[in-house]
Structure formats: C-alpha cells, structure tokens
Scaffold this motif. Structure first.
Motif, PDB file in Angstrom:
ATOM      1  N   VAL A   1      19.443 -57.205  -9.824  1.00 32.84           N
ATOM      2  CA  VAL A   1      18.048 -57.049  -9.402  1.00 32.84           C
ATOM      3  C   VAL A   1      17.373 -58.402  -9.196  1.00 32.84           C
ATOM      4  O   VAL A   1      16.564 -58.567  -8.266  1.00 32.84           O
ATOM      5  CB  VAL A   1      17.272 -56.202 -10.442  1.00 32.84           C
ATOM      6  N   LEU A   2      17.687 -59.369 -10.040  1.00 31.06           N
ATOM      7  CA  LEU A   2      16.997 -60.667 -10.039  1.00 31.06           C
ATOM      8  C   LEU A   2      16.935 -61.333  -8.661  1.00 31.06           C
ATOM      9  O   LEU A   2      15.842 -61.645  -8.179  1.00 31.06           O
ATOM     10  CB  LEU A   2      17.653 -61.591 -11.069  1.00 31.06           C
ATOM     11  N   PRO A   3      18.072 -61.579  -7.974  1.00 31.10           N
ATOM     12  CA  PRO A   3      17.988 -62.276  -6.678  1.00 31.10           C
ATOM     13  C   PRO A   3      17.309 -61.461  -5.579  1.00 31.10           C
ATOM     14  O   PRO A   3      16.705 -62.036  -4.670  1.00 31.10           O
ATOM     15  CB  PRO A   3      19.454 -62.557  -6.334  1.00 31.10           C
ATOM     16  N   VAL A   4      17.399 -60.140  -5.664  1.00 35.27           N
ATOM     17  CA  VAL A   4      16.743 -59.298  -4.656  1.00 35.27           C
ATOM     18  C   VAL A   4      15.230 -59.427  -4.765  1.00 35.27           C
ATOM     19  O   VAL A   4      14.533 -59.643  -3.768  1.00 35.27           O
ATOM     20  CB  VAL A   4      17.174 -57.824  -4.821  1.00 35.27           C
ATOM     21  N   VAL A   5      14.715 -59.303  -5.977  1.00 35.40           N
ATOM     22  CA  VAL A   5      13.267 -59.425  -6.195  1.00 35.40           C
ATOM     23  C   VAL A   5      12.812 -60.843  -5.888  1.00 35.40           C
ATOM     24  O   VAL A   5      11.796 -61.053  -5.197  1.00 35.40           O
ATOM     25  CB  VAL A   5      12.911 -59.047  -7.647  1.00 35.40           C
ATOM     26  N   TYR A   6      13.548 -61.809  -6.368  1.00 35.38           N
ATOM     27  CA  TYR A   6      13.195 -63.218  -6.149  1.00 35.38           C
ATOM     28  C   TYR A   6      13.144 -63.543  -4.658  1.00 35.38           C
ATOM     29  O   TYR A   6      12.167 -64.130  -4.169  1.00 35.38           O
ATOM     30  CB  TYR A   6      14.218 -64.108  -6.854  1.00 35.38           C
ATOM     31  N   GLY A   7      14.176 -63.159  -3.909  1.00 35.27           N
ATOM     32  CA  GLY A   7      14.245 -63.485  -2.484  1.00 35.27           C
ATOM     33  C   GLY A   7      13.140 -62.810  -1.684  1.00 35.27           C
ATOM     34  O   GLY A   7      12.508 -63.441  -0.826  1.00 35.27           O
ATOM     35  N   ASN A   8      12.879 -61.538  -1.959  1.00 38.08           N
ATOM     36  CA  ASN A   8      11.839 -60.814  -1.227  1.00 38.08           C
ATOM     37  C   ASN A   8      10.446 -61.372  -1.505  1.00 38.08           C
ATOM     38  O   ASN A   8       9.665 -61.605  -0.570  1.00 38.08           O
ATOM     39  CB  ASN A   8      11.871 -59.326  -1.589  1.00 38.08           C
ATOM     40  N   LEU A   9      10.136 -61.596  -2.770  1.00 38.94           N
ATOM     41  CA  LEU A   9       8.801 -62.081  -3.106  1.00 38.94           C
ATOM     42  C   LEU A   9       8.593 -63.523  -2.650  1.00 38.94           C
ATOM     43  O   LEU A   9       7.492 -63.880  -2.210  1.00 38.94           O
ATOM     44  CB  LEU A   9       8.564 -61.972  -4.611  1.00 38.94           C
ATOM     45  N   LEU A  10       9.627 -64.345  -2.731  1.00 37.40           N
ATOM     46  CA  LEU A  10       9.497 -65.726  -2.265  1.00 37.40           C
ATOM     47  C   LEU A  10       9.232 -65.762  -0.764  1.00 37.40           C
ATOM     48  O   LEU A  10       8.407 -66.551  -0.279  1.00 37.40           O
ATOM     49  CB  LEU A  10      10.758 -66.518  -2.607  1.00 37.40           C
ATOM     50  N   GLU A  11       9.910 -64.899  -0.028  1.00 41.69           N
ATOM     51  CA  GLU A  11       9.660 -64.802   1.411  1.00 41.69           C
ATOM     52  C   GLU A  11       8.221 -64.358   1.682  1.00 41.69           C
ATOM     53  O   GLU A  11       7.558 -64.867   2.593  1.00 41.69           O
ATOM     54  CB  GLU A  11      10.636 -63.813   2.046  1.00 41.69           C
ATOM     55  N   GLY A  12       7.737 -63.412   0.890  1.00 44.66           N
ATOM     56  CA  GLY A  12       6.364 -62.961   1.049  1.00 44.66           C
ATOM     57  C   GLY A  12       5.357 -64.049   0.735  1.00 44.66           C
ATOM     58  O   GLY A  12       4.354 -64.205   1.443  1.00 44.66           O
ATOM     59  N   ILE A  13       5.617 -64.789  -0.325  1.00 46.14           N
ATOM     60  CA  ILE A  13       4.709 -65.882  -0.714  1.00 46.14           C
ATOM     61  C   ILE A  13       4.654 -66.950   0.382  1.00 46.14           C
ATOM     62  O   ILE A  13       3.582 -67.475   0.718  1.00 46.14           O
ATOM     63  CB  ILE A  13       5.160 -66.489  -2.056  1.00 46.14           C
ATOM     64  N   LYS A  14       5.803 -67.263   0.962  1.00 45.75           N
ATOM     65  CA  LYS A  14       5.844 -68.280   2.014  1.00 45.75           C
ATOM     66  C   LYS A  14       5.157 -67.821   3.295  1.00 45.75           C
ATOM     67  O   LYS A  14       4.698 -68.660   4.085  1.00 45.75           O
ATOM     68  CB  LYS A  14       7.299 -68.653   2.321  1.00 45.75           C
ATOM     69  N   SER A  15       5.090 -66.514   3.507  1.00 46.31           N
ATOM     70  CA  SER A  15       4.482 -65.998   4.736  1.00 46.31           C
ATOM     71  C   SER A  15       2.999 -65.660   4.578  1.00 46.31           C
ATOM     72  O   SER A  15       2.379 -65.130   5.497  1.00 46.31           O
ATOM     73  CB  SER A  15       5.233 -64.747   5.209  1.00 46.31           C
TER      74      SER A  15
END
Length: 255
Positions: A133-147
């Motif tokens: 779960v960790l990398p999935v949540v991390y990757g999605n939210l980081l992409e959202g934060i950057k956008s």
C-alpha cells in the motif's frame, strides 16, 4: 439517457457478465469432468451454504481481516505523511526514491520469503500489506501535491488562512481524486498481498492457512469457497471504506 437509466443499464450489464462467467465456469467443469481439477458453481454454492457454520469460520475471517486492514491503514497513514513531506522538501523525495522503487519492483513473494526470517508469521500479512500500500498511496498523493494550483496556495497565504482551513478548502478539493484513486487501488492489492503472505507463512487461524490446507488435500470446493469469501470481504470492505471516505470529505467541505 437519464442518470438512473444509465445506472440501471450498467447494473444489468454487470449481472449478465456475471451470469456469462458462471456459464463458462459450468461448461469448463463439465468438460474437465474431474472434481479435483474443477468443481461446478453449483457445488461451490452448496459448500458456501455450509462452510460458514463450521467452528472457527468467523474467527479465521476476523484474523485475516484485522491484519490486512491494519497493514492497509498503516500504509495509508505513512504514505500520506511521506508524500506531504516529499512535496514540501525535494531532498526527502530524493531520499525516499530508492526505497519506493524497490518496494514497487521487487516481487511480493520475494518480500514474503525475506520477511519470514525477521517477523513472526502472525505479523507477516500486516507488514506485506503495508509494503504494497505504501508506494501506491505515496506516488498518487505526491503527484497530486505537485499538480496543485500554486495560485490557490498563494491566495491562502495572502489572506493568512489558518492551516486547518487551508487543508480543507485549498488542498482537499485538489487532492481528493488522487486520494480516492490511491485508496481504491491499494485496497485490492492489500488483500492480494496479505492473503499471499498467509499462504506462504501459514499462521494459525488465518484464511491463507485454510487455502493452503485445501490445496494440500485437493479440496477444490473449499479452495474456491475461501477464494470467493476473500473476494466478497475485500469488495465489501472497499465499498464501505470508499463510501465513508466520500462522506467525510463532503462533510469537511461543508463545514
């Protein structure tokens, strides 16, 4: 077409798809004509009507549910925290990059075998679910934060909006699609990885051990029954959690 009509049509299509899949299953079982290889849907349904009455059924289900759910929530919390830090400090994103890439690319079975050396079998499904779960949540939210819209953040700073209100009215509306996507994707993956860990580690009182025993004793109807139980619990948990998450988000936005 009206929304209700479109929804009804979609539901009817899914029902027909399920019936078609059951028909193919029935044909395959009859062609195989060997109960050890594949049993019919009717036999599985008959077994489903009795398996839940066996001693320890709900205890076994609860054991796996609470361990996999714990791994999911741990991954959700830490993944969100790491994404927030990485979005704020670029050096943290660089620091976490090799760990996230490793977790995403290394096969789950390899992690399970390695972790068996370090962890008790009872804790294995928690840790493996967390890792998935960790990398999935991390990757999605980081992409959202950057956008995120920089103008909205600058406006919040100009008006000195308190951090709680900034989180609810500025960040949450923009991050909501990424949060939903991360949770929806990772929930199913957590169950797959968690049950796989139980099958290999075979902790006492787990669904994974029941699947392992069914395979050892060539008990195909039990094997398929437990598989359907896992699917049903996983889907139900996902639907309830996503429903609760949407309601919480709506209530926060209306506050």
């Amino acid at each position: 077409m009206a929304p209700d009509g479109a929804r009804l049509k979609k539901t009817a299509g899914r029902v027909l798809a399920v019936l078609f899949a059951l028909l193919l299953w029935q044909i395959a079982a009859e062609l195989a004509n060997l109960r050890i290889v594949l049993v019919t849907p009717v036999e599985v349904l008959r077994r489903m009507c009795t398996i839940w009455r066996e001693p320890g059924f709900f205890e076994t289900l609860w054991f796996s549910f609470r361990h996999i759910a714990a791994g999911f929530f741990l991954g959700l919390i830490l993944g969100s925290a790491f994404a927030a830090l990485a979005g704020r400090f670029s050096w943290i994103e660089t620091l976490l990059w090799p760990f996230m890439v490793t977790v995403k690319t290394v096969p789950v079975a390899s992690f399970i075998v390695i972790c068996l050396i370090w962890l008790r079998t009872e804790s294995l499904s928690v840790f493996i679910s967390f890792l998935i779960v960790l990398p999935v949540v991390y990757g999605n939210l980081l992409e959202g934060i950057k956008s995120e819209d920089r103008g909205m953040k600058e406006l919040a700073e100009v008006y000195h909006l308190p951090m709680p209100r900034r989180m609810i009215y500025v960040h949450l509306p923009q991050l909501k699609p990424f949060i939903f996507s991360a949770c929806s994707t990772s929930l199913g993956m957590a169950w797959k990885a968690g049950v796989a860990a139980e099958i290999i580690g075979t902790p006492n009182g787990s669904v994974g051990k029941m699947l392992y025993y069914a395979k050892i004793y060539l008990d195909t109807d039990d094997l398929l029954c437990w598989t359907l139980v896992i699917v049903a619990v996983s889907v139900l948990f996902e639907k309830l959690f996503m429903l609760l998450l949407r309601r919480v988000c709506r209530r926060l936005e209306r506050a």
